[in-house]
Design a protein around this motif. Structure first.
Motif, PDB file in Angstrom:
ATOM      1  N   ARG A 141      40.620  46.846  35.270  1.00 30.69           N
ATOM      2  CA  ARG A 141      40.941  45.605  34.639  1.00 30.69           C
ATOM      3  C   ARG A 141      40.783  44.992  33.147  1.00 30.69           C
ATOM      4  O   ARG A 141      41.254  44.478  32.503  1.00 30.69           O
ATOM      5  CB  ARG A 141      40.545  44.528  35.943  1.00 30.69           C
ATOM      6  N   GLU A 147      37.499  49.989  39.273  1.00 27.91           N
ATOM      7  CA  GLU A 147      38.527  48.973  38.965  1.00 27.91           C
ATOM      8  C   GLU A 147      38.140  47.281  38.006  1.00 27.91           C
ATOM      9  O   GLU A 147      39.360  47.061  37.359  1.00 27.91           O
ATOM     10  CB  GLU A 147      39.141  48.642  40.277  1.00 27.91           C
ATOM     11  N   ASP A 148      37.576  46.962  38.124  1.00 29.98           N
ATOM     12  CA  ASP A 148      37.275  45.980  37.950  1.00 29.98           C
ATOM     13  C   ASP A 148      36.709  46.976  35.931  1.00 29.98           C
ATOM     14  O   ASP A 148      37.428  46.024  34.993  1.00 29.98           O
ATOM     15  CB  ASP A 148      35.644  46.183  37.750  1.00 29.98           C
TER      16      ASP A 148
END
Length: 208
Positions: free
Chosen positions: A134, A130-131
């Motif tokens: 992003r 997810e990081d």
């Protein structure tokens, strides 16, 4: 030796349980329900972490119950094969014989520890994913802005070009330039929102 806080709380709960019984258990249940958040209302990351914790707690509880059940008193009728004592209660001792049809407890512990490590690793990898996603989106937006600026397609450059085509110097009409730039920004935002909405609609049609 001084008692730890956990030991004092354990003894306090035992005293309350012995004194009040079900009333105390009901009061504790109501107290916990006051701040408990159901799993269905948590986000995906928190749900995964809670499931890992619940699985570990269930495994510990089963091991504790299995250990407690190794020795238990049972009530059996007197017969010729039972050695009778002064009371009618006979103590039955369960010896930990190995059963060839079931796995050993040590094997189950190893499997449980391996599963726990796997769950935690999955949660960590998903967080990293997810990081990275992003960061990728941020980098893509920066690149798009840079390309637009390089090609002269920014709201400011469009406004300056429009004013020059109209025979006006951009620095001579700052208020008009500001309003035109704001209008260009709004137009870009509306186009981006419409594009994202169209992509979302296409995904829904594809998977429906």
């Amino acid at each position: 030796m001084a008692k730890s806080k956990a030991q004092r709380m354990r003894e306090y709960r035992e005293r309350k349980k012995a004194k009040l019984g079900q009333l105390w258990l009901k009061a504790e249940t109501d107290r916990v329900k006051g701040y408990y958040v159901p799993t269905s209302e948590l986000n995906a990351n928190s749900q995964r972490k809670r499931r890992v914790i619940n699985k570990e707690n269930q495994f510990k509880f089963r091991n504790k119950r299995r250990t407690q059940n190794n020795v238990e008193p049972t009530q059996e009728p007197e017969n010729d094969n039972t050695i009778s004592s002064t009371s009618d209660t006979t103590l039955t001792v369960k010896l930990p014989f190995k059963n060839s049809n079931t796995k050993s407890s040590s094997g189950k512990k190893r499997i449980s520890r391996a599963l726990s490590r796997s769950y935690k690793r999955i949660v960590t990898l998903e967080d990293r994913n997810e990081d990275l996603q992003r960061k990728l989106k941020n980098a893509q937006r920066i690149l798009q802005r840079y390309e637009a600026k390089k090609q002269g397609n920014t709201p400011k450059s469009k406004t300056d070009s429009l004013l020059k085509m109209s025979g006006l110097k951009p620095t001579a009409v700052p208020e008009i330039r500001k309003k035109l730039i704001f209008g260009e920004f709004l137009t870009e935002e509306i186009k981006a929102a419409k594009h994202a909405q169209d992509k979302q609609s296409e995904k829904k049609k594809k998977y429906s």
